[in-house]
Structures are given as structure tokens and as C-alpha cells.
Design an enzyme around this catalytic site. Structure first.
Site, PDB file in Angstrom:
ATOM      1  N   GLY A  10      87.092  28.142 -23.899  1.00 22.92           N
ATOM      2  CA  GLY A  10      85.907  27.513 -24.506  1.00 22.92           C
ATOM      3  C   GLY A  10      85.482  28.206 -25.787  1.00 22.92           C
ATOM      4  N   ILE A  11      86.430  28.836 -26.473  1.00 27.60           N
ATOM      5  CA  ILE A  11      86.086  29.618 -27.675  1.00 27.60           C
ATOM      6  C   ILE A  11      85.594  28.723 -28.819  1.00 27.60           C
ATOM      7  CG2 ILE A  11      88.406  29.643 -28.762  1.00 27.60           C
ATOM      8  CD1 ILE A  11      87.818  32.740 -29.240  1.00 27.60           C
ATOM      9  N   THR A  12      85.966  27.432 -28.799  1.00 27.69           N
ATOM     10  CA  THR A  12      85.509  26.523 -29.865  1.00 27.69           C
ATOM     11  C   THR A  12      84.089  26.018 -29.618  1.00 27.69           C
ATOM     12  OG1 THR A  12      86.528  24.681 -28.694  1.00 27.69           O
ATOM     13  CG2 THR A  12      87.835  25.698 -30.445  1.00 27.69           C
ATOM     14  N   SER A 125      75.561  28.142 -13.992  1.00 27.54           N
ATOM     15  CA  SER A 125      74.469  27.467 -14.706  1.00 27.54           C
ATOM     16  C   SER A 125      73.227  27.299 -13.844  1.00 27.54           C
ATOM     17  CB  SER A 125      74.966  26.087 -15.137  1.00 27.54           C
ATOM     18  OG  SER A 125      73.896  25.266 -15.504  1.00 27.54           O
ATOM     19  N   GLU A 127      71.639  24.772 -13.838  1.00 23.18           N
ATOM     20  CA  GLU A 127      71.720  23.389 -13.358  1.00 23.18           C
ATOM     21  C   GLU A 127      72.066  23.372 -11.852  1.00 23.18           C
ATOM     22  OE1 GLU A 127      70.860  20.839 -15.275  1.00 23.18           O
ATOM     23  OE2 GLU A 127      71.545  19.162 -14.062  1.00 23.18           O
ATOM     24  N   TYR A 149      77.838  17.367 -12.737  1.00 22.20           N
ATOM     25  CA  TYR A 149      78.063  18.650 -13.438  1.00 22.20           C
ATOM     26  C   TYR A 149      77.539  19.816 -12.584  1.00 22.20           C
ATOM     27  CZ  TYR A 149      77.089  22.473 -16.732  1.00 22.20           C
ATOM     28  OH  TYR A 149      76.997  23.702 -17.334  1.00 22.20           O
ATOM     29  N   THR A 190      67.703  19.986 -27.647  1.00 27.98           N
ATOM     30  CA  THR A 190      67.113  20.837 -28.713  1.00 27.98           C
ATOM     31  C   THR A 190      67.720  20.498 -30.070  1.00 27.98           C
ATOM     32  OG1 THR A 190      68.753  22.540 -28.215  1.00 27.98           O
ATOM     33  CG2 THR A 190      66.534  22.836 -27.263  1.00 27.98           C
ATOM     34  N   LYS A 192      69.500  17.858 -30.903  1.00 30.60           N
ATOM     35  CA  LYS A 192      69.237  16.455 -31.267  1.00 30.60           C
ATOM     36  C   LYS A 192      67.871  16.390 -31.966  1.00 30.60           C
ATOM     37  CE  LYS A 192      68.347  11.968 -29.114  1.00 30.60           C
ATOM     38  NZ  LYS A 192      68.523  11.150 -27.908  1.00 30.60           N
ATOM     39  N   GLU A 281      66.889  13.724 -12.144  1.00 32.68           N
ATOM     40  CA  GLU A 281      66.434  14.693 -13.153  1.00 32.68           C
ATOM     41  C   GLU A 281      66.229  16.074 -12.518  1.00 32.68           C
ATOM     42  OE1 GLU A 281      66.343  16.104 -16.000  1.00 32.68           O
ATOM     43  OE2 GLU A 281      65.200  14.633 -17.156  1.00 32.68           O
TER      44      GLU A 281
HETATM   45  P1  NAP Z   1      80.193  23.761 -25.203  1.00 32.68           P
HETATM   46  O1  NAP Z   1      79.647  24.054 -26.556  1.00 32.68           O
HETATM   47  O2  NAP Z   1      80.181  22.365 -24.699  1.00 32.68           O
HETATM   48  O3  NAP Z   1      81.706  24.319 -25.160  1.00 32.68           O
HETATM   49  C1  NAP Z   1      82.578  23.963 -24.127  1.00 32.68           C
HETATM   50  C2  NAP Z   1      83.947  24.510 -24.435  1.00 32.68           C
HETATM   51  O4  NAP Z   1      84.840  24.150 -23.382  1.00 32.68           O
HETATM   52  C3  NAP Z   1      84.570  23.952 -25.738  1.00 32.68           C
HETATM   53  O5  NAP Z   1      85.248  24.986 -26.401  1.00 32.68           O
HETATM   54  C4  NAP Z   1      85.566  22.931 -25.208  1.00 32.68           C
HETATM   55  O6  NAP Z   1      86.656  22.695 -26.070  1.00 32.68           O
HETATM   56  C5  NAP Z   1      86.045  23.654 -23.957  1.00 32.68           C
HETATM   57  N1  NAP Z   1      86.731  22.758 -23.033  1.00 32.68           N
HETATM   58  C6  NAP Z   1      86.258  21.606 -22.479  1.00 32.68           C
HETATM   59  N2  NAP Z   1      87.186  21.063 -21.686  1.00 32.68           N
HETATM   60  C7  NAP Z   1      88.277  21.867 -21.729  1.00 32.68           C
HETATM   61  C8  NAP Z   1      89.549  21.830 -21.135  1.00 32.68           C
HETATM   62  N3  NAP Z   1      89.929  20.840 -20.313  1.00 32.68           N
HETATM   63  N4  NAP Z   1      90.414  22.844 -21.385  1.00 32.68           N
HETATM   64  C9  NAP Z   1      90.081  23.840 -22.227  1.00 32.68           C
HETATM   65  N5  NAP Z   1      88.876  23.938 -22.836  1.00 32.68           N
HETATM   66  C10 NAP Z   1      87.991  22.950 -22.584  1.00 32.68           C
HETATM   67  O7  NAP Z   1      79.436  24.640 -24.105  1.00 32.68           O
HETATM   68  P2  NAP Z   1      78.539  25.965 -24.286  1.00 32.68           P
HETATM   69  O8  NAP Z   1      77.127  25.564 -24.471  1.00 32.68           O
HETATM   70  O9  NAP Z   1      79.194  26.893 -25.235  1.00 32.68           O
HETATM   71  O10 NAP Z   1      78.630  26.564 -22.804  1.00 32.68           O
HETATM   72  C11 NAP Z   1      79.661  27.469 -22.427  1.00 32.68           C
HETATM   73  C12 NAP Z   1      79.789  27.480 -20.917  1.00 32.68           C
HETATM   74  O11 NAP Z   1      78.562  27.883 -20.326  1.00 32.68           O
HETATM   75  C13 NAP Z   1      80.112  26.121 -20.289  1.00 32.68           C
HETATM   76  O12 NAP Z   1      80.897  26.364 -19.157  1.00 32.68           O
HETATM   77  C14 NAP Z   1      78.752  25.594 -19.853  1.00 32.68           C
HETATM   78  O13 NAP Z   1      78.895  24.678 -18.799  1.00 32.68           O
HETATM   79  C15 NAP Z   1      78.088  26.890 -19.427  1.00 32.68           C
HETATM   80  N6  NAP Z   1      76.636  26.946 -19.518  1.00 32.68           N
HETATM   81  C16 NAP Z   1      76.027  26.626 -20.697  1.00 32.68           C
HETATM   82  C17 NAP Z   1      74.651  26.744 -20.800  1.00 32.68           C
HETATM   83  C18 NAP Z   1      73.938  26.418 -22.091  1.00 32.68           C
HETATM   84  O14 NAP Z   1      72.709  26.260 -22.054  1.00 32.68           O
HETATM   85  N7  NAP Z   1      74.627  26.376 -23.216  1.00 32.68           N
HETATM   86  C19 NAP Z   1      73.905  27.192 -19.694  1.00 32.68           C
HETATM   87  C20 NAP Z   1      74.570  27.526 -18.524  1.00 32.68           C
HETATM   88  C21 NAP Z   1      75.942  27.413 -18.449  1.00 32.68           C
HETATM   89  P3  NAP Z   1      86.629  21.529 -27.195  1.00 32.68           P
HETATM   90  O15 NAP Z   1      86.025  22.171 -28.412  1.00 32.68           O
HETATM   91  O16 NAP Z   1      88.057  21.192 -27.347  1.00 32.68           O
HETATM   92  O17 NAP Z   1      85.786  20.408 -26.666  1.00 32.68           O
HETATM   93  O1  G4F Z   2      69.627  19.505 -23.536  1.00 34.62           O
HETATM   94  P1  G4F Z   2      70.029  18.873 -22.267  1.00 34.62           P
HETATM   95  O2  G4F Z   2      71.031  17.784 -22.341  1.00 34.62           O
HETATM   96  O3  G4F Z   2      70.481  20.059 -21.328  1.00 34.62           O
HETATM   97  P2  G4F Z   2      70.650  20.210 -19.739  1.00 34.62           P
HETATM   98  O4  G4F Z   2      70.858  18.914 -19.077  1.00 34.62           O
HETATM   99  O5  G4F Z   2      69.526  21.050 -19.251  1.00 34.62           O
HETATM  100  O6  G4F Z   2      72.034  21.017 -19.646  1.00 34.62           O
HETATM  101  C1  G4F Z   2      72.301  22.151 -20.461  1.00 34.62           C
HETATM  102  O7  G4F Z   2      71.797  23.291 -19.835  1.00 34.62           O
HETATM  103  C2  G4F Z   2      72.424  23.605 -18.567  1.00 34.62           C
HETATM  104  C3  G4F Z   2      71.722  24.850 -18.028  1.00 34.62           C
HETATM  105  O8  G4F Z   2      70.702  24.464 -17.148  1.00 34.62           O
HETATM  106  C4  G4F Z   2      73.896  23.841 -18.832  1.00 34.62           C
HETATM  107  F1  G4F Z   2      74.507  24.213 -17.683  1.00 34.62           F
HETATM  108  C5  G4F Z   2      74.525  22.579 -19.378  1.00 34.62           C
HETATM  109  O9  G4F Z   2      75.899  22.825 -19.674  1.00 34.62           O
HETATM  110  C6  G4F Z   2      73.805  22.227 -20.686  1.00 34.62           C
HETATM  111  O10 G4F Z   2      74.092  23.219 -21.639  1.00 34.62           O
HETATM  112  O11 G4F Z   2      68.739  18.265 -21.526  1.00 34.62           O
HETATM  113  C7  G4F Z   2      67.583  19.035 -21.266  1.00 34.62           C
HETATM  114  C8  G4F Z   2      66.465  18.151 -20.762  1.00 34.62           C
HETATM  115  C9  G4F Z   2      66.873  17.209 -19.613  1.00 34.62           C
HETATM  116  O12 G4F Z   2      65.886  17.244 -18.609  1.00 34.62           O
HETATM  117  C10 G4F Z   2      66.915  15.831 -20.238  1.00 34.62           C
HETATM  118  O13 G4F Z   2      66.572  14.775 -19.348  1.00 34.62           O
HETATM  119  O14 G4F Z   2      66.045  17.293 -21.820  1.00 34.62           O
HETATM  120  C11 G4F Z   2      65.829  15.992 -21.303  1.00 34.62           C
HETATM  121  N1  G4F Z   2      65.972  15.037 -22.397  1.00 34.62           N
HETATM  122  C12 G4F Z   2      64.981  14.198 -22.812  1.00 34.62           C
HETATM  123  N2  G4F Z   2      65.424  13.407 -23.792  1.00 34.62           N
HETATM  124  C13 G4F Z   2      67.071  14.789 -23.128  1.00 34.62           C
HETATM  125  C14 G4F Z   2      66.729  13.769 -24.008  1.00 34.62           C
HETATM  126  N3  G4F Z   2      68.301  15.353 -23.115  1.00 34.62           N
HETATM  127  C15 G4F Z   2      69.210  14.896 -24.010  1.00 34.62           C
HETATM  128  N4  G4F Z   2      70.438  15.482 -24.025  1.00 34.62           N
HETATM  129  N5  G4F Z   2      68.915  13.873 -24.887  1.00 34.62           N
HETATM  130  C16 G4F Z   2      67.693  13.270 -24.940  1.00 34.62           C
HETATM  131  O15 G4F Z   2      67.431  12.365 -25.729  1.00 34.62           O
END
Ligand code: NAP
Ligand code: G4F
Length: 325
Positions: A10-12, A125, A127, A149, A190, A192, A281
């Protein structure tokens, strides 16, 4: 002394790019597993591309992982790859389960076969807490996921613990609450909001269409959170850690801060749209990072307001460059 080697899946992505920067600053040799796509998507790592090595592989393909591990022989593996967008997990539940859930087992089993002394980090997560069973959420709060998810992440979390307990491997799970940055994908709420606010301010858009305004999240800065990932793998004993700010904000508060930063009234530009509502939700996430504070010495540096302002500023800059303003 030879440099330490780390493999990041997930480096990208958002976190992968910040983690790669951190590891380079700590003098690691950094390798990234990247899947094949028809167009190159290295925007987030372009600035460090000459300092890292990218290896072809996919979370759906165990052979590619075994080969990568055998070739690189890393001391640390950070598994950040996932189908990470919650909304998409309802339209692609099986794919999400395969990549985000089973993919963890593929990687863990490849590690077990190649070198079980490798230290492993799993991106769990908040989640997983879904319909929360207590507030705030800690490492021992019962899990109740509310999306495909979330269910896939619960599987990934427990298989990480299972490999730790079954094979005595150094497998650690970071239960990270939402963390954002200017590198956040545009589909997450955020980014968006900050991107659309910047568009409206520059006269490039007229309105923001949004879903549930009442949902509450514990939002931190991704740059702070990748430090916690690294700290976790430096511990003698593998464990689970909640990483969060301990504060929660509503989507409406996000609108107030983002629009307020450019002196606009969010009420005038925002339209609620059913398309962005979810079948189920997660209403309230707020984490208790006490254990991470005590055992890792970790604490977040960037506040919610600073984070959103940073993102709006970055989007203004980006759009001005794109549109020659
Ligand atoms: P992200 O920006 O969506 O990055 C996901 C990464 O996974 C991308 O590099 C993507 O590659 C890669 N990927 C997806 N499918 C793949 C596959 N089949 N094989 C190899 N690589 C694949 O996510 P992030 O926000 O950096 O989050 C990183 C990790 O933390 C994720 O596992 C996410 O679920 C978890 N997480 C995130 C949050 C958050 O708030 N950001 C919170 C809790 C947990 P491409 O560039 O090719 O799409
Ligand atoms: O930004 P979100 O899409 O993030 P969400 O669903 O919390 O998931 C993210 O955080 C998780 C950690 O808890 C990660 F595991 C997961 O990979 C991802 O990084 O939505 C946040 C909240 C939701 O409750 C959603 O219903 O925002 C609400 N929301 C309201 N309007 C919206 C919108 N979300 C999105 N994406 N777009 C909307 O227009």
C-alpha cells in the site's frame, strides 16, 4: 552496519507515502509492493521514487508476496494495502473481503514460510468498533463492525493475533482511528470537503453534495499516525494498540471549520444527497490512546482545526496551479 530493510504494502496510498518518508529518514532501505494498474498512480511517492524500490505484487496473489519477501529479506513488513473505502465495500463485498481480509492471511503465511522472525504490522481500523459497545473505544472494547469493510478488517485483525499466538511471530495490530492529510483520497469526507471548499472559493464549483452530517469521527493527521506504526514494531513484544486523538467531531463541525477558514458560510453551499448515505452507519467513533501514550510514548501533534486548515490550504494551492490562477 547494514541498513534495516522494510517492505510496505500500500505504499502508493496516503499512509504508505508518509511511512516511506519516515523510514527513509530513519535510514531504512524501503521497498514497496505495488499492483499492476493500466495507468501509473505514483503521485504520492513521486518525490521519493528514486530512494525506494518498487516490487510488483498483489494482495490477491500469494506467490508474488513470497517472491518479494525472498528477494528482499526485510526485517519489518507493514501491511497497509486494502480496499479501504467503506462505501465501496457494500458494492464490492467479496472483493473487499478478499483483499482487505484474506490478503492478510496470504501475507502472514508467506512471512511464516520465508522468515518467521520478520516483524509484521497490520493496519487494523476503528471501523471494527462500528456500532460502538463503549465510549471511548480501547484495545479491549468488543468489536461490532457495520460494513463489509469493517468485517474484513476484523478478520485481518484476528488472523494477525492468531499468527502471533500460533507461531509465536512478532505480529502487531494498530487499531487506527481516522487519519487524514492533503494526500487523502478525494472520496473520503474530509478531503472531499476541503477540495470542494477550495473549488467554491476559487469559483470552480457552486455547491457541495454531502451525506450524513451527524456522524462523528476521531480525526487525526496521517503524518502523526505513521510514527505510531514504526514505534509499534520497535517493541520487544508484539501487541495491539489504539491510535487516536481522544476527541471527536461531527461532519457538520468539519464543514464549519473548512468553510470558515475561507470566510464562507457552509449552510449556503451544502446540499444533502441520499447517494452519500450508507446502508448502515457508524455513528460515533472516539478512541482512547492511553496505552499508546504509556507504552510507545506516542501522542498526536496536529489538532483537528490545524489539520482541516492545512488541507484547505493545500487544495487551494493545488487548484490554483492546475487552473493557472
Ligand atoms: P489508501 O490511501 O486507500 O491506500 C490503500 C493502498 O492499498 C494503495 O496503495 C492501494 O494501491 C493498495 N492496494 C489496494 N488493493 C491492493 C491489492 N489488491 N494489492 C496490492 N495493493 C493494493 O489507504 P490509507 O488511508 O493509506 O490506509 C492505509 C491502510 O490503513 C489501509 O489498510 C486502511 O484500510 C487502513 N486504515 C486507514 C485509516 C485511515 O483513516 N486512513 C484508518 C484505519 C485503518 P493502489 O494505489 O494501486 O490503489
Ligand atoms: O471519510 P469517510 O468515508 O471515512 P470512514 O467511513 O470513517 O472510513 C475511513 O476511516 C476508517 C477508520 O475508522 C478506515 F478504516 C477506512 O479505511 C477509511 O479510511 O466517512 C466518514 C463519515 C461517515 O460516517 C460517512 O457517512 O463521513 C460520513 N459522510 C457524510 N457525507 C461522508 C459523506 N463520507 C463520504 N465519504 N462522503 C460523503 O459525502
Amino acid at each position: 552496519m547494514a541498513k534495516k530493510r522494510a517492505l510496505v504494502t500500500g505504499i502508493t496510498g496516503q499512509d504508505g507515502s508518509y511511512l516511506a518518508e519516515l523510514l527513509l529518514a530513519k535510514d531504512y532501505e524501503v521497498f514497496g509492493l505495488v499492483r499492476r494498474t493500466s495507468t501509473v498512480n505514483f503521485e504520492r511517492i513521486r518525490h521519493i521514487q528514486d530512494q525506494i524500490t518498487l516490487i510488483s505484487g498483489d494482495m490477491l496473489d500469494q506467490t508474488s508476496m513470497t517472491r518479494a519477501l525472498s528477494d528482499i529479506r526485510p526485517q519489518e513488513v507493514y501491511n497497509l494495502a486494502a480496499q479501504s473505502f467503506v462505501q465501496t465495500s457494500w458494492t464490492q463485498p467479496v472483493f473487499t473481503g478478499d483483499v482487505t481480509g484474506l490478503g492478510v492471511t496470504r501475507l502472514l503465511d508467506a512471512i511464516r514460510a520465508v522468515d518467521p522472525t520478520i516483524r509484521f504490522y497490520q493496519a487494523s481500523s476503528s471501523e471494527m468498533f462500528g456500532k460502538v459497545q463503549e465510549v471511548p473505544q480501547t484495545e479491549s472494547t468488543p468489536l461490532y463492525p457495520r460494513s463489509p469493510y469493517g468485517v474484513a478488517k476484523v478478520y485481518g485483525h484476528w488472523i494477525t493475533i492468531n499468527y502471533r499466538e500460533s507461531y509465536n511471530m512478532h505480529c502487531t495490530s494498530g487499531i487506527l482511528f481516522n487519519h487524514e492529510s492533503p494526500r487523502r483520497g478525494l472520496e473520503f469526507v474530509t478531503r472531499k470537503v476541503t477540495h470542494t471548499v477550495a473549488q467554491i472559493k476559487l469559483g470552480l464549483a457552486q455547491e457541495l453534495r454531502i451525506g450524513n452530517l451527524d456522524a462523528q469521527r476521531d480525526w487525526g493527521f496521517a503524518g502523526d499516525y505513521v510514527q505510531a506504526m514504526w514505534l509499534m514494531l520497535q517493541q520487544d513484544t508484539p501487541d495491539d494498540f489504539v491510535i487516536a486523538t481522544g476527541t471527536t467531531q461531527s461532519v457538520q463541525r468539519l464543514l464549519e471549520v473548512a468553510f470558515g477558514h475561507v470566510d464562507l458560510d457552509w449552510n449556503k453551499y451544502t446540499v444533502q444527497d441520499e447517494r452519500f448515505m450508507r446502508p448502515a452507519e457508524v455513528d460515533l467513533l472516539v478512541g482512547d490512546p492511553t496505552k499508546a501514550g504509556q507504552k510507545l510514548g506516542w501522542k498526536p501533534a496536529v489538532t483537528f482545526e490545524q489539520l482541516i486548515q492545512m488541507m484547505v490550504e493545500s487544495d487551494l494551492k493545488l487548484l490554483k496551479a492546475e487552473h493557472g490562477k
